[in-house]
Design an enzyme around this catalytic site. Structure first.
Site, PDB file in Angstrom:
ATOM      1  N   GLU A 193      65.393  52.212   7.650  1.00 38.45           N
ATOM      2  CA  GLU A 193      66.818  52.387   7.918  1.00 38.45           C
ATOM      3  C   GLU A 193      67.416  51.069   8.397  1.00 38.45           C
ATOM      4  O   GLU A 193      66.736  50.310   9.086  1.00 38.45           O
ATOM      5  CB  GLU A 193      67.028  53.480   8.971  1.00 38.45           C
ATOM      6  CG  GLU A 193      66.614  54.857   8.504  1.00 38.45           C
ATOM      7  CD  GLU A 193      66.931  55.959   9.534  1.00 38.45           C
ATOM      8  OE1 GLU A 193      67.571  55.637  10.568  1.00 38.45           O
ATOM      9  OE2 GLU A 193      66.546  57.114   9.302  1.00 38.45           O
ATOM     10  N   HIS A 230      71.555  59.409   8.959  1.00 41.49           N
ATOM     11  CA  HIS A 230      71.055  59.628  10.321  1.00 41.49           C
ATOM     12  C   HIS A 230      72.187  60.169  11.215  1.00 41.49           C
ATOM     13  O   HIS A 230      72.518  59.600  12.259  1.00 41.49           O
ATOM     14  CB  HIS A 230      70.501  58.328  10.907  1.00 41.49           C
ATOM     15  CG  HIS A 230      69.442  58.569  11.954  1.00 41.49           C
ATOM     16  ND1 HIS A 230      68.327  57.785  12.080  1.00 41.49           N
ATOM     17  CD2 HIS A 230      69.322  59.516  12.924  1.00 41.49           C
ATOM     18  CE1 HIS A 230      67.582  58.221  13.080  1.00 41.49           C
ATOM     19  NE2 HIS A 230      68.173  59.282  13.601  1.00 41.49           N
TER      20      HIS A 230
END
Length: 531
Positions: free
Chosen positions: A263, A281
């Site tokens: 990420e 997220h």
């Protein structure tokens, strides 16, 4: 001087005000966390650092954090904090595991609905002017079996919500007992069974060595054909490459992912596959959750910096504000006992044995252990504290053991510390009187009653006349004032000890003169932190 906290990520003004209301000086610089060089320049000025996910607390940053005592993460995940490095530097790392539980659980349920009814694809198709009603045939959640991997705080809420949707819930969690599972209304199963039976699988575990790739290629192959998989926990729990292949083959009917192995995820094998719902997220991203965790981290850090309370710490035992008030004198005592025995021991320590008797046996033993170990280790490492001491002891191969027992003596409670070396065992015991002051009550098995002072002198000798006179005369001749004088002996004419509480540290010439008398087997100046 008031503690000083830096807020280097975006926290609400209400959270920042909590610090100010508690008398803590706070600098609110919400974009500083993105500038690691500037952060490194200023971090040495602060006792506390409040962050979200943008600030990276690395080992390199911690080298500059000369005054830092606590890092507070507003949220659950602490992947952006080097916890090992923090522990070695004696810095507590806290998170806020409860502030966004409901939000994350609701996101997992929403993802289940989105995948079951193909809502994102159907929405995009309709926005494009198509009317593909027959293309988006979904499935109901009612009556389906939901396999929950990890039935802790968030997983438990998911179980509760799923039961409300009339799903059959099975759970795999090594820490879930049969009784707790029954209360939750779920069936406790092994992972193998969960994989075979589940129509939906949702993950709610942290990323550890034990959980990494828990849905590996091998485990994904064991799942029921047509399973749908949801991950709103942590990237790295699922083999994304293997999942992508099984989505393409049709074995897995759909997936909903909020977290990814890397990420920010700008390119991922799951992107653009049919019936895969992806979000960036967002598990904790609601107004309520963001405010809750910000307030919670400000409260926790303030409680620690003002009252010594340790809540939701990841690298040290927690101790609530209420516990801290009751345990404060016992924490001091345990540190003094450790400091005494540490200053008396020159050779390498193999083991530390700690006995808790009476009222103290029911307290937070883990926190007291840290205090004992820190006291012992300070002689060789003055910078050690309650956080770093267990790490230092482990690195040196020191074995720690504890024993709890019911009240067995004249005191309501006491602590006895014994260290073991290759040459000897040495022990000291103490208690806390009703006035809240720690006292030494036994040294080397000899009973005494000695107040703890900043500067002390410990001597051992044969029980013969003249010892008191020699000590008093030598101190008086050198202008050293005695605040308190305690004696003890094993038996008449046997081994005896003296413990003097002095107004200042005994000078070298005093120790020299006492040594030349030939009356003392051991003469040891001691120092204690009584602040």
């Amino acid at each position: 001087m008031a503690p000083k906290v830096l807020v280097s990520d975006k926290l609400s003004e209400t959270a920042v005000q909590i610090f100010r209301d508690r008398g803590i000086e706070v600098d609110f610089m919400p974009d500083l966390g993105k500038d690691k060089d500037k952060l490194a320049e200023v971090i040495g000025n602060y006792d506390g650092l409040a962050i979200r996910s943008a600030t990276k607390v690395t080992a390199a940053l911690l080298e500059h954090a000369t005054n830092l005592k606590v890092v507070g993460r507003a949220g659950i995940g602490t992947d952006n904090v080097d916890k090992d490095a923090a522990s070695k530097k004696g810095v507590i790392v806290m998170n806020t595991p409860y502030g966004n539980m409901i939000t994350t659980a609701e996101h997992a349920i929403a993802m289940m609905f989105a995948v079951a009814r193909q809502i994102p694809e159907a929405s995009a198709s309709t926005h494009a002017g198509k009317w593909e009603k027959s293309k988006f045939m979904g499935v109901e959640l009612t009556g389906k079996t939901l396999g929950v991997i990890g039935a802790g705080n968030i997983g438990g809420i998911v179980c509760d919500r799923a039961r409300g949707l009339k799903m059959k819930v099975i759970a795999y969690d090594p820490y879930l007992g049969e009784e707790k599972a029954a209360k939750m209304g779920v069936e406790k199963v092994e992972l193998e069974d969960l994989l075979k039976r589940s129509d939906f699988i949702t993950l709610h575990v942290p990323l550890t060595d034990a959980t990494r790739n828990i849905l590996s290629k091998e485990n994904l192959e064991k799942t029921k054909k047509g399973v749908r998989i949801i991950n709103c926990a942590r990237g790295g729990l699922v083999d994304e490459e293997a999942l992508a292949e099984m989505l393409k083959s049709g074995h897995v009917a759909g997936a909903g992912f909020d977290v990814f192995a890397e990420e920010p995820a700008k390119d991922n094998v799951l992107f653009n596959l049919p019936n895969v719902v992806c979000t960036p997220h967002l598990g904790a991203s609601t107004t309520e959750a963001q405010e809750n965790v910000a307030l919670q981290v400000a409260e926790q850090m303030s409680n620690y910096l003002i009252d010594g309370a340790v809540e939701n710490a990841l690298n040290m035992p927690s101790m609530t504000a209420e516990e801290a008030k009751v345990m404060g004198p016992w924490v001091k005592l345990s540190g003094h006992l450790g400091a005494f025995i540490g200053q008396m021991t020159d050779e390498p320590i193999k083991a530390i044995n700690i006995l808790y008797d009476g009222v103290v046996a029911d307290m937070n033993i883990a926190a007291l252990n840290c205090s004992v170990i820190a006291g012992i280790m300070k002689r060789s490492n003055p910078d050690v504290n309650l956080v770093s001491a267990p790490v230092v002891a482990k690195e040196r191969g020191v074995q720690i053991s504890t024993t709890n027992q019911d009240k067995s003596g004249a005191f309501d409670g006491y602590i006895k510390v014994t260290v073991v070396t290759d040459k000897r065992e040495r022990s000291v015991a103490g208690t806390v009187f009703s006035d809240g002051k720690p006292r030494f009550i036994q040294i080397k098995g000899i009973n005494i009653d000695a107040e703890v002072g900043e500067h002390m002198l410990y001597t051992t000798n044969e029980d013969v006349p003249g010892i008191i006179g020699t000590l008093g005369q030598t101190m008086g001749a050198n202008g050293a004032n005695i605040a308190n004088f305690t004696l003890g002996r094993a038996a008449s004419r046997g081994e005896a000890i003296a413990l003097l509480y002095l107004d200042e540290a005994p000078r070298a010439e005093i120790l020299d003169q006492l040594q030349k008398t030939g009356l003392f087997r051991q003469i040891a100046p001691l120092q204690f932190d009584v602040a």
